[in-house]
Design a protein around this motif. Structure first.
Motif, mmCIF file in Angstrom:
data_model
loop_
_atom_site.group_PDB
_atom_site.id
_atom_site.type_symbol
_atom_site.label_atom_id
_atom_site.label_comp_id
_atom_site.label_asym_id
_atom_site.label_seq_id
_atom_site.Cartn_x
_atom_site.Cartn_y
_atom_site.Cartn_z
ATOM 1 N N TRP A 110 0.766 -1.150 0.165
ATOM 2 C CA TRP A 110 -0.082 0.164 0.019
ATOM 3 C C TRP A 110 0.907 1.396 0.107
ATOM 4 O O TRP A 110 1.914 1.199 0.509
ATOM 5 C CB TRP A 110 -1.000 0.247 1.221
ATOM 6 C CG TRP A 110 -2.037 0.953 1.416
ATOM 7 C CD1 TRP A 110 -1.865 2.272 1.939
ATOM 8 C CD2 TRP A 110 -3.217 1.034 0.716
ATOM 9 N NE1 TRP A 110 -2.977 3.026 2.071
ATOM 10 C CE2 TRP A 110 -4.062 2.319 1.077
ATOM 11 C CE3 TRP A 110 -3.873 0.130 -0.142
ATOM 12 C CZ2 TRP A 110 -5.150 2.472 0.652
ATOM 13 C CZ3 TRP A 110 -5.128 0.342 -0.442
ATOM 14 C CH2 TRP A 110 -5.740 1.613 -0.132
ATOM 15 N N ALA A 111 0.343 2.261 -0.723
ATOM 16 C CA ALA A 111 0.892 3.673 -0.554
ATOM 17 C C ALA A 111 -0.022 4.750 0.118
ATOM 18 O O ALA A 111 -1.161 4.650 -0.666
ATOM 19 C CB ALA A 111 1.647 4.041 -1.768
ATOM 20 N N GLN A 112 0.373 5.356 1.065
ATOM 21 C CA GLN A 112 -0.630 6.433 1.500
ATOM 22 C C GLN A 112 -0.028 7.809 1.285
ATOM 23 O O GLN A 112 1.010 7.940 1.869
ATOM 24 C CB GLN A 112 -1.087 5.972 3.005
ATOM 25 C CG GLN A 112 -1.868 6.919 3.739
ATOM 26 C CD GLN A 112 -3.396 6.616 3.231
ATOM 27 O OE1 GLN A 112 -3.537 5.722 2.554
ATOM 28 N NE2 GLN A 112 -4.336 6.700 4.177
ATOM 29 N N LEU A 113 -1.091 8.569 0.661
ATOM 30 C CA LEU A 113 -0.455 10.052 0.494
ATOM 31 C C LEU A 113 -1.012 10.910 1.803
ATOM 32 O O LEU A 113 -2.559 10.617 1.879
ATOM 33 C CB LEU A 113 -1.136 10.689 -0.834
ATOM 34 C CG LEU A 113 -0.985 12.044 -0.859
ATOM 35 C CD1 LEU A 113 0.278 12.375 -0.974
ATOM 36 C CD2 LEU A 113 -1.823 12.486 -2.110
ATOM 37 N N TYR A 114 -0.202 11.509 2.388
ATOM 38 C CA TYR A 114 -0.634 12.394 3.347
ATOM 39 C C TYR A 114 -0.544 13.747 2.994
ATOM 40 O O TYR A 114 0.467 14.508 2.704
ATOM 41 C CB TYR A 114 0.224 12.197 4.750
ATOM 42 C CG TYR A 114 -0.102 10.980 5.404
ATOM 43 C CD1 TYR A 114 -1.246 10.812 6.424
ATOM 44 C CD2 TYR A 114 0.778 9.785 5.359
ATOM 45 C CE1 TYR A 114 -1.560 9.731 7.062
ATOM 46 C CE2 TYR A 114 0.450 8.672 6.000
ATOM 47 C CZ TYR A 114 -0.781 8.489 6.811
ATOM 48 O OH TYR A 114 -1.060 7.146 7.343
ATOM 49 N N ALA A 115 -1.761 14.385 2.879
ATOM 50 C CA ALA A 115 -1.946 15.633 2.221
ATOM 51 C C ALA A 115 -2.483 16.666 3.209
ATOM 52 O O ALA A 115 -3.114 16.101 4.346
ATOM 53 C CB ALA A 115 -2.835 15.510 1.106
ATOM 54 N N ARG A 116 -2.283 17.946 2.955
ATOM 55 C CA ARG A 116 -3.288 18.806 3.670
ATOM 56 C C ARG A 116 -4.240 19.268 3.189
ATOM 57 O O ARG A 116 -5.238 19.358 3.990
ATOM 58 C CB ARG A 116 -2.247 20.195 3.650
ATOM 59 C CG ARG A 116 -0.927 20.293 4.172
ATOM 60 C CD ARG A 116 -0.366 21.465 4.546
ATOM 61 N NE ARG A 116 1.256 21.484 4.835
ATOM 62 C CZ ARG A 116 1.509 20.965 6.086
ATOM 63 N NH1 ARG A 116 0.694 20.460 6.898
ATOM 64 N NH2 ARG A 116 2.876 20.938 6.143
ATOM 65 N N ASP A 117 -4.621 18.844 1.797
ATOM 66 C CA ASP A 117 -6.111 19.196 1.355
ATOM 67 C C ASP A 117 -6.405 17.935 0.615
ATOM 68 O O ASP A 117 -6.011 17.729 -0.377
ATOM 69 C CB ASP A 117 -6.164 20.432 0.445
ATOM 70 C CG ASP A 117 -7.322 20.824 -0.219
ATOM 71 O OD1 ASP A 117 -8.344 19.823 -0.214
ATOM 72 O OD2 ASP A 117 -7.471 21.848 -0.446
ATOM 73 N N THR A 118 -7.051 17.216 1.370
ATOM 74 C CA THR A 118 -7.386 15.734 0.627
ATOM 75 C C THR A 118 -8.363 15.939 -0.398
ATOM 76 O O THR A 118 -8.256 15.060 -1.506
ATOM 77 C CB THR A 118 -8.015 14.772 1.737
ATOM 78 O OG1 THR A 118 -9.289 15.504 2.322
ATOM 79 C CG2 THR A 118 -6.960 14.477 2.988
ATOM 80 N N ARG B 141 -5.624 8.506 0.368
ATOM 81 C CA ARG B 141 -5.482 9.648 0.861
ATOM 82 C C ARG B 141 -5.811 9.932 2.190
ATOM 83 O O ARG B 141 -7.000 9.525 2.577
ATOM 84 C CB ARG B 141 -5.831 10.851 -0.226
ATOM 85 C CG ARG B 141 -5.221 11.043 -1.464
ATOM 86 C CD ARG B 141 -5.486 9.774 -2.483
ATOM 87 N NE ARG B 141 -6.890 9.742 -2.934
ATOM 88 C CZ ARG B 141 -7.429 8.496 -3.333
ATOM 89 N NH1 ARG B 141 -6.738 7.579 -3.386
ATOM 90 N NH2 ARG B 141 -8.583 8.532 -3.758
ATOM 91 N N ALA B 142 -5.132 10.763 2.945
ATOM 92 C CA ALA B 142 -5.528 11.100 4.355
ATOM 93 C C ALA B 142 -4.877 12.411 4.598
ATOM 94 O O ALA B 142 -3.899 12.721 4.090
ATOM 95 C CB ALA B 142 -5.035 9.943 5.421
ATOM 96 N N ALA B 143 -5.397 13.090 5.725
ATOM 97 C CA ALA B 143 -4.946 14.405 6.186
ATOM 98 C C ALA B 143 -3.697 14.206 6.971
ATOM 99 O O ALA B 143 -3.457 13.238 7.465
ATOM 100 C CB ALA B 143 -5.912 15.176 6.949
ATOM 101 N N VAL B 144 -2.616 14.910 6.731
ATOM 102 C CA VAL B 144 -1.258 14.910 7.342
ATOM 103 C C VAL B 144 -1.466 14.759 8.946
ATOM 104 O O VAL B 144 -1.156 13.832 9.640
ATOM 105 C CB VAL B 144 -0.234 16.085 7.233
ATOM 106 C CG1 VAL B 144 0.710 15.965 8.089
ATOM 107 C CG2 VAL B 144 0.104 15.834 5.444
#
Length: 241
Positions: free
Chosen positions: A141-149, A175-178
């Motif tokens: 799995w790869a998870q993106l931790y973003a400020r604006d999902t 995708r998830a919030a940082v």
């Protein structure tokens, strides 16, 4: 069981991961013991491929510049890397390292999304990507931790629509919030996840090998995760499910 190559042919499917390390030999010892990887004398350009049961699962690369981060990078498959690079620019992202041929293996590039999260692109030639995945000791799995999902959903949905939403699509990144997991000041980034059979045992091995736990185990919709760093500072996640 070897992974289904057909599933990796869709644009936007994670197809490879590599680590940029100050000391590749130390990385071979760490990951060899943690995941049971073996390392042949062959190279992928400057990278040393890691194998599990004889199949390629990742690569370790020497850092050529001490200012570069010590980091794991996920690469997304594409049949046309230059066309995808143009779509990334049009969507507000940038190309950090333009497409370049890696021996006869394929074409690689590094890109960043509008928030600065870095990811790789891979157009395969002789090297198709993972020989195994979704099993202990391999990418899962790869998870993106973003400020604006929501903005991330728009950007990646536009780039990788078929991989995320197409017929039979089984997304391998989310995708998830940082701030869901990390301190608010943590920059947006992708976190590569490797599957393990027993998370607590794997965490003990990480500590014994000189790594450290950055985020203790927590539950997600796709399994139980802990974020760790190896003995050179490269962060990654362990996933039990």
């Amino acid at each position: 069981m070897a992974e289904n190559r057909a599933s990796a042919s869709t644009e936007g499917v994670p197809c490879w991961v590599d680590a940029q390390l100050p000391d590749v030999e130390a990385g071979k010892r760490f990951y060899g013991e943690l995941f049971g990887w073996s390392f042949a004398e062959e190279t992928y350009g400057a990278s040393v491929p890691a194998r599990l049961h004889g199949e390629p699962v990742a690569a370790l690369s020497p850092k050529t510049d001490g200012r570069m981060p010590t980091v794991w990078t996920v690469y997304f498959a594409t049949p046309d890397i230059r066309a995808l690079a143009e779509r990334i620019r049009a969507g507000g992202g940038q190309i950090v390292i333009p497409p370049a041929r890696v021996d006869g293996l394929g074409l690689a590039a590094l890109a960043a999304d509008p928030e600065g999260a870095v990811f790789g692109l891979w157009q395969p030639d002789s090297h198709q990507g993972f020989g195994r995945r979704h099993e202990p000791g391999t990418f899962v799995w790869a998870q993106l931790y973003a400020r604006d999902t929501e903005a991330a959903n728009v950007f990646y949905g536009g780039l990788f629509h078929d991989a995320l939403f197409g017929p039979g699509a089984e997304p391998e990144f989310g995708r998830a919030a940082v701030s869901d997991v990390f301190p608010p000041e943590m920059p947006p980034h992708f976190l590569v996840h490797f599957r393990v059979a027993e998370l607590e045992a794997a965490l003990g091995t990480v500590a014994r090998l000189g790594g450290r736990v950055q985020v203790p185990p927590f539950g997600t919709s796709y399994g139980t995760v802990a974020v760790v760093a190896d003995n050179q500072g490269a962060s990654f996640a362990l996933l039990e499910r």
